[in-house]
Design an enzyme around this catalytic site. Structure first.
Site, PDB file in Angstrom:
ATOM      1  N   CYS A 142       0.817  -1.212   0.000  1.00 29.55           N
ATOM      2  CA  CYS A 142       0.000   0.000   0.000  1.00 29.55           C
ATOM      3  C   CYS A 142       0.850   1.262   0.000  1.00 29.55           C
ATOM      4  O   CYS A 142       0.375   2.341  -0.348  1.00 29.55           O
ATOM      5  CB  CYS A 142      -0.935  -0.001   1.209  1.00 29.55           C
ATOM      6  SG  CYS A 142      -0.065  -0.069   2.796  1.00 29.55           S
ATOM      7  N   ASN A 143       2.113   1.133   0.385  1.00 26.38           N
ATOM      8  CA  ASN A 143       2.929   2.335   0.507  1.00 26.38           C
ATOM      9  C   ASN A 143       4.192   2.323  -0.345  1.00 26.38           C
ATOM     10  O   ASN A 143       4.988   3.242  -0.264  1.00 26.38           O
ATOM     11  CB  ASN A 143       3.326   2.549   1.980  1.00 26.38           C
ATOM     12  CG  ASN A 143       3.592   4.009   2.288  1.00 26.38           C
ATOM     13  OD1 ASN A 143       2.881   4.888   1.823  1.00 26.38           O
ATOM     14  ND2 ASN A 143       4.635   4.274   3.049  1.00 26.38           N
ATOM     15  N   SER A 154      10.124   1.919   6.397  1.00 24.70           N
ATOM     16  CA  SER A 154       8.662   2.014   6.392  1.00 24.70           C
ATOM     17  C   SER A 154       8.180   3.362   6.916  1.00 24.70           C
ATOM     18  O   SER A 154       8.854   4.002   7.737  1.00 24.70           O
ATOM     19  CB  SER A 154       8.059   0.895   7.254  1.00 24.70           C
ATOM     20  OG  SER A 154       8.353  -0.369   6.714  1.00 24.70           O
ATOM     21  N   ASP A 186       5.211  -4.322  11.222  1.00 25.98           N
ATOM     22  CA  ASP A 186       5.412  -5.765  11.224  1.00 25.98           C
ATOM     23  C   ASP A 186       4.830  -6.493  10.029  1.00 25.98           C
ATOM     24  O   ASP A 186       4.879  -7.711   9.963  1.00 25.98           O
ATOM     25  CB  ASP A 186       4.836  -6.369  12.514  1.00 25.98           C
ATOM     26  CG  ASP A 186       3.426  -5.873  12.806  1.00 25.98           C
ATOM     27  OD1 ASP A 186       2.837  -5.210  11.933  1.00 25.98           O
ATOM     28  OD2 ASP A 186       2.919  -6.126  13.912  1.00 25.98           O
ATOM     29  N   GLN A 187       4.301  -5.779   9.036  1.00 26.46           N
ATOM     30  CA  GLN A 187       3.722  -6.450   7.872  1.00 26.46           C
ATOM     31  C   GLN A 187       4.723  -6.653   6.740  1.00 26.46           C
ATOM     32  O   GLN A 187       4.552  -7.550   5.910  1.00 26.46           O
ATOM     33  CB  GLN A 187       2.533  -5.640   7.329  1.00 26.46           C
ATOM     34  CG  GLN A 187       1.296  -5.692   8.212  1.00 26.46           C
ATOM     35  CD  GLN A 187       0.204  -4.798   7.655  1.00 26.46           C
ATOM     36  OE1 GLN A 187       0.066  -3.646   8.033  1.00 26.46           O
ATOM     37  NE2 GLN A 187      -0.566  -5.336   6.735  1.00 26.46           N
TER      38      GLN A 187
END
Length: 394
Positions: A46-47, A99, A105-106
């Site tokens: 998503c990022n 991140s 943690d994903q």
């Protein structure tokens, strides 16, 4: 050479969604990349959108944009890391250093998923295969030693915490992939009244909790009135939440998808408080300093993994030369073995074996002496002596 193209950190979501790769298109895009690259792995979350590949082509970035049907005017929005820099980047990514939510943690699971997709298509061969296996192992080791999982953070945990802190008790989740499943877990850990999960395939959701109701995705507008917080995390290539379908009441909406699930005009209405993925960094996180300290203390694990892979890759570059040495060695012993077979019936076997073994030894000892003399005349005898001493264990 291993390379990487990835989105710059300051690229807004409006641009990121134009360069995003939704899961259902990932295999197709990998196949397109294999027409122009030796190896390729796509990491799309998503990022972030990152493509790891192996190529020596100077025009490879333009070719990648063409292969993926991306607007070439957006090349300015990506970075291109090569060699050691690309290796370092992946190791830091998988451990959560790169991140938006530090230490989230994903990302380890997302890197693992990206690697698994390539295995089926055989788009990662020797170098990228080794790199991603080492990176995944590094990510696991880092989390074990740093205990970062004991200070959890993810986009899911952040948005649920914000909603709960605001006193919301009735939730709706759109989509039940990895993010949707994790979000529902955090919601159900809190004291809530109801959670509606809108999916296209109800068989994908297996939750036994009286507070949960699975609803058909096409019926989600019928349930907006029943909730005060909507969290959308689908993999749809288009918006799924539209202003004219929302109720005339206050709603807290989180959009965790790229491309975005919520049409932009929704955020202009004062009834709706809307957060997209770019705004999550502004949500207060009390555990940030704890995570930062733990990650700094264990950064040596990442540095060690980077060093070990670079050393492996450097030695691997010698593989063709090492193979030649092995072939020469085989030729020498096969030649003498053939001589032994031909003469073993006519000569004393012990005397013949001694002669052939000495001949094998002399083939290398005499050549080493010749090279040493040649290098001595060139003023390089010291370096040559050191190498020969290591070979002969002098």
């Amino acid at each position: 050479m291993i390379q990487l193209i990835g989105l710059k950190h300051d690229v807004k979501i409006e641009i990121r969604e134009k360069l995003s790769i939704i899961p259902i298109r990932q295999e197709k895009y990998l196949e397109a990349l294999l027409n122009i690259c030796e190896e390729a792995v796509i990491l799309s979350t998503c990022n972030r959108t990152e493509i790891y590949f192996k190529s020596m082509d100077e025009d490879i970035i333009i070719k990648i944009f063409k292969a993926l049907n991306w607007d070439e005017d957006l090349i300015k929005c990506v970075v291109n890391y090569k060699g050691d820099k690309a290796i370092q980047h992946l190791m830091e990514v998988v451990c959560g250093f790169d991140s938006l939510l530090l230490g989230e943690d994903q990302i380890l699971g997302q890197v693992r998923d990206a690697y698994e997709i390539t295995k089926g298509l055989k788009s990662n061969k020797k170098e990228l295969q080794r790199l991603f296996e080492n990176a995944i192992a590094c990510g696991k080791h880092f989390r074990t030693k740093s205990k970062i999982s004991e200070i959890p953070v993810s986009s899911s945990s952040m948005v649920v915490k914000k909603a709960i802190d605001k006193g919301h008790k009735n939730f709706m989740i759109l989509g039940y992939g990895t993010v949707g499943e994790l979000t529902s877990k955090y919601i159900l850990e809190a004291k809530i009244d109801m959670l509606y999960i809108a999916v296209r395939d109800a068989q994908k959701v297996n939750i036994e909790d009286p507070r949960v109701k699975i609803i058909p995705f096409n019926d989600l507008t019928k349930y907006y009135d029943k909730v005060d917080c909507v969290i959308s995390c689908t993999t749809a290539p288009h918006t799924v939440i539209h202003l004219d379908e929302l109720p005339n009441k206050k709603l807290l909406l989180f959009d965790l998808a790229v491309p975005r699930d919520i049409e932009e005009i929704v955020s202009e209405n004062p009834l709706y408080e809307v957060y997209d993925i770019d705004m999550l960094g502004d949500i207060h996180d009390a555990n940030y300093k704890k995570r930062l300290s733990s990650m700094k203390d264990n950064k040596y694990i990442v540095d060690k993994a980077i060093k070990e892979f670079i050393e492996w890759k450097t030695i691997e570059e010698l593989a063709p030369f090492i193979q030649k040495i092995r072939h020469i060695g085989e030729d020498v012993y096969k030649e003498r073995l053939t001589t032994f077979k031909h003469k073993k019936e006519t000569k004393d076997n012990e005397e013949l074996a001694e002669l052939l073994l000495k001949s094998t030894s002399n083939a290398y000892v005499n050549r080493a002496i010749v090279v040493l003399k040649e290098e001595h005349l060139k003023g390089r005898s010291k370096q040559c002596e050191d190498i020969i001493s290591r070979i002969f264990q002098i």
